[in-house]
Design a protein around this motif. Structure first.
Motif, mmCIF file in Angstrom:
data_model
loop_
_atom_site.group_PDB
_atom_site.id
_atom_site.type_symbol
_atom_site.label_atom_id
_atom_site.label_comp_id
_atom_site.label_asym_id
_atom_site.label_seq_id
_atom_site.Cartn_x
_atom_site.Cartn_y
_atom_site.Cartn_z
ATOM 1 N N ASN A 1 -1.590 -4.990 6.774
ATOM 2 C CA ASN A 1 -0.953 -3.888 5.685
ATOM 3 C C ASN A 1 -1.272 -4.543 4.302
ATOM 4 O OD1 ASN A 1 0.138 -1.699 4.835
ATOM 5 N ND2 ASN A 1 2.197 -2.246 5.301
ATOM 6 N N ASN B 1 -3.341 -4.657 1.305
ATOM 7 C CA ASN B 1 -4.291 -3.890 0.797
ATOM 8 C C ASN B 1 -4.518 -3.877 -0.719
ATOM 9 O OD1 ASN B 1 -6.624 -2.212 1.644
ATOM 10 N ND2 ASN B 1 -5.339 -0.345 2.142
ATOM 11 N N GLU C 1 -6.931 -5.121 -8.399
ATOM 12 C CA GLU C 1 -5.770 -5.924 -8.065
ATOM 13 C C GLU C 1 -6.739 -7.289 -7.309
ATOM 14 O OE1 GLU C 1 -2.528 -2.767 -6.623
ATOM 15 O OE2 GLU C 1 -4.254 -3.353 -5.179
ATOM 16 N N GLU D 1 -1.815 6.413 -9.639
ATOM 17 C CA GLU D 1 -2.372 5.652 -8.286
ATOM 18 C C GLU D 1 -2.458 4.113 -8.712
ATOM 19 O OE1 GLU D 1 -6.516 4.443 -6.428
ATOM 20 O OE2 GLU D 1 -6.460 6.485 -7.493
ATOM 21 N N SER E 1 5.760 3.770 -8.036
ATOM 22 C CA SER E 1 5.742 5.062 -7.938
ATOM 23 C C SER E 1 6.853 5.993 -8.519
ATOM 24 C CB SER E 1 5.366 5.714 -6.523
ATOM 25 O OG SER E 1 6.226 5.351 -5.636
ATOM 26 N N LYS F 1 8.497 4.430 -4.093
ATOM 27 C CA LYS F 1 7.876 3.916 -2.972
ATOM 28 C C LYS F 1 7.083 2.546 -3.211
ATOM 29 C CE LYS F 1 4.462 5.258 0.430
ATOM 30 N NZ LYS F 1 3.370 5.944 0.875
ATOM 31 N N ASN G 1 4.799 -0.695 -2.899
ATOM 32 C CA ASN G 1 3.417 -0.977 -2.523
ATOM 33 C C ASN G 1 3.646 -2.369 -2.492
ATOM 34 O OD1 ASN G 1 0.973 -2.263 -2.323
ATOM 35 N ND2 ASN G 1 0.041 -0.463 -3.349
ATOM 36 N N LYS G 2 3.931 -3.012 -1.080
ATOM 37 C CA LYS G 2 4.010 -4.307 -1.050
ATOM 38 C C LYS G 2 3.067 -5.292 -1.477
ATOM 39 C CE LYS G 2 8.029 -4.007 2.251
ATOM 40 N NZ LYS G 2 8.659 -4.343 3.486
ATOM 41 N N SER G 3 1.868 -4.983 -1.056
ATOM 42 C CA SER G 3 0.664 -5.860 -1.167
ATOM 43 C C SER G 3 0.607 -5.898 -3.019
ATOM 44 C CB SER G 3 -0.531 -5.133 -1.102
ATOM 45 O OG SER G 3 -0.510 -4.794 0.260
ATOM 46 N N ARG G 4 0.940 -4.924 -3.520
ATOM 47 C CA ARG G 4 0.812 -4.965 -5.059
ATOM 48 C C ARG G 4 2.005 -6.094 -5.487
ATOM 49 N NH1 ARG G 4 0.111 0.599 -7.393
ATOM 50 N NH2 ARG G 4 -2.228 0.211 -6.479
#
Length: 170
Positions: free
Chosen positions: A80, A82, A87, A136, A141, A145, A147-150
């Protein structure tokens, strides 16, 4: 050139010790020091001290908005993680940090650290600005929500900024 001078204690009281320290190291030892009061007191990307500190403040504000501490361990699933091209650019720059510290130390060139930090946060701020026009690219968001990668990426970025500023004594 006019023979005017200012004592260090006056300079520190005018702009602060962090700004003085950062700007003193921000020059190659072979170059002449030109301390510009207008730049050091400006709150823009032209002031490298402000720009680096502002990136760290932005990252902290993201974590605060999510009710997370910056040192919170974020768990990711292996499949997961991404990152988009912007980034990845930040991640590549982060990966240069150990080499920067090593070269700065071995070559006795401390200016490499603030230069690196400024380049790193310039990439981050550019990415941040993409989120103004395109949802995006926002770190949070509208529906909160995650975005754990971010989040992991900017957490790593904050660690590098903090370590770099600590090395500089800022």
């Amino acid at each position: 050139r006019a023979g005017d001078f200012i004592e260090l204690k006056d300079l520190v009281s005018a702009v602060g010790k962090d700004a003085v320290r950062f700007m003193m190291v921000y020059r190659n030892t072979d170059s002449q020091l030109d301390f510009d009061f207008d730049i050091v007191t400006d709150k823009s990307k032209d002031n490298p001290v402000f720009y680096v500190q502002y990136a760290y403040a932005r990252i902290n504000s993201i974590f605060r908005m999510l009710n997370l501490k910056l040192k919170t361990k974020i768990k990711l699933k292996d499949d997961n993680f991404n990152l988009n091209e912007h980034e990845l650019k930040i991640l590549k720059k982060i990966s240069e940090w150990p080499k920067c510290v090593e070269l700065s130390s071995s070559k006795l060139e401390p200016h490499r650290i603030p230069f690196y930090l400024y380049e790193l946060v310039t990439i981050f701020h550019s990415y941040w600005n993409l989120g103004k026009a395109n949802k995006e690219f926002r770190f949070i968001s509208d529906d909160n929500k995650l975005n754990k990668s971010r989040l992991v990426l900017i957490q790593a970025l904050a660690i590098v900024i903090n370590n770099g500023m600590t090395i500089l004594g800022v």
